[in-house]
Write a protein that holds these residues in place. Sequence first.
Motif, mmCIF file in Angstrom:
data_model
loop_
_atom_site.group_PDB
_atom_site.id
_atom_site.type_symbol
_atom_site.label_atom_id
_atom_site.label_comp_id
_atom_site.label_asym_id
_atom_site.label_seq_id
_atom_site.Cartn_x
_atom_site.Cartn_y
_atom_site.Cartn_z
ATOM 1 N N ALA A 74 0.826 -1.209 0.000
ATOM 2 C CA ALA A 74 0.000 0.000 0.000
ATOM 3 C C ALA A 74 0.858 1.256 0.000
ATOM 4 N N LEU A 75 1.966 1.244 0.758
ATOM 5 C CA LEU A 75 2.853 2.404 0.808
ATOM 6 C C LEU A 75 3.499 2.656 -0.547
ATOM 7 N N ILE A 76 3.900 1.581 -1.237
ATOM 8 C CA ILE A 76 4.512 1.738 -2.559
ATOM 9 C C ILE A 76 3.533 2.365 -3.537
ATOM 10 N N VAL A 77 2.293 1.893 -3.502
ATOM 11 C CA VAL A 77 1.262 2.454 -4.392
ATOM 12 C C VAL A 77 1.001 3.917 -4.046
ATOM 13 N N MET A 78 0.899 4.234 -2.751
ATOM 14 C CA MET A 78 0.653 5.613 -2.334
ATOM 15 C C MET A 78 1.796 6.526 -2.763
ATOM 16 N N ILE A 79 3.026 6.063 -2.621
ATOM 17 C CA ILE A 79 4.180 6.866 -3.035
ATOM 18 C C ILE A 79 4.168 7.112 -4.535
ATOM 19 N N ALA A 80 3.791 6.082 -5.295
ATOM 20 C CA ALA A 80 3.836 6.178 -6.755
ATOM 21 C C ALA A 80 2.741 7.083 -7.311
ATOM 22 N N ILE A 81 1.522 6.977 -6.780
ATOM 23 C CA ILE A 81 0.402 7.685 -7.411
ATOM 24 C C ILE A 81 -0.080 8.899 -6.620
ATOM 25 N N VAL A 82 0.423 9.101 -5.391
ATOM 26 C CA VAL A 82 -0.025 10.248 -4.592
ATOM 27 C C VAL A 82 1.152 11.127 -4.194
#
Length: 300
Positions: free
Chosen positions: A35-43
């Motif tokens: 979840a953190l990787i996705v948040m970093i990438a798209i937010v």
Amino acid sequence: NQWMDSIGMGGRFAPESVDELDRNMQLAYLLMAPALIVMIAIVFYPVIKTLMSAFFKMNKMGDWVAFAGFKNFSSVFADKTFWTVLGRTVIWTVVAVTMKALAGLGLGVLLNQKFKGRKLMRTLVVIPWATPAPIAAMIWMWTFNSEFGLLNHFLKQTGICSSPPAWLANPETAFWANLCVDVWIGIPFMALTVLSGLQSISPDYYEAAQIDGANSFQQFRFITAPFLKPVMLVSTLLSVMWTFNDFNVIYIITKGGPMNSTDILVTYLYKTAFTFLDFSQASVMAFITFVILFVFSLAY
């Protein structure tokens, strides 16, 4: 301390408990990693890059060309249209959130009463909130249409107004038409939030107040309002953020027109970036929006 006492160490960690705690922490971080990787990438990355872009000169492709410092800010602050749009955004937010809060409070109190058809009413209230905002905006766009719209047809047929205005073509009415749509969409959230807050209040307080002779107004003032305050604070803060950045309603219904009379900061920012391809100034406006909402959130 209670937990440490329960493992028999009297406030001291046993080696086994420390190792177990470390393993649990490692597992927690491992589970959060996707979840953190996705948040970093798209937010986080887009937000940080946009804020940094406010200090760079950018070409039409959105690439950094040279460091500009505060020159981009000076250009934006010298733009009279920007100040007009910013002032309109504040008016839009204050009026819309106030109307949502008051209407939502009244509706929430009403839905908390016992009456026939209450469950049906609660379901119907959800419809504006459950309907996707772009769909709702398109329906209202046709409702306000001066030639084929249901609103003008109703006004003519009932004799209320024989010559209704062109709601979306007139700068004086287009802004308020957009505002009404935004309020219509946002009221259910406030109403359901208030309803959930009311249902969490123990009936014992009201029974005690009735025994003491308190009337309905006194019960609302001294019981309902204090218990609803935390709920209303959070819901109002969220409503301010959503309303301040409400792109869908205005862009779909009027696209900021006529003559930029309905533009708020987020639609003006979008036009600056993707119509005029001035990504530097658009980034500055995004930076200003972030700062305004951040400072307001801290103060609120």
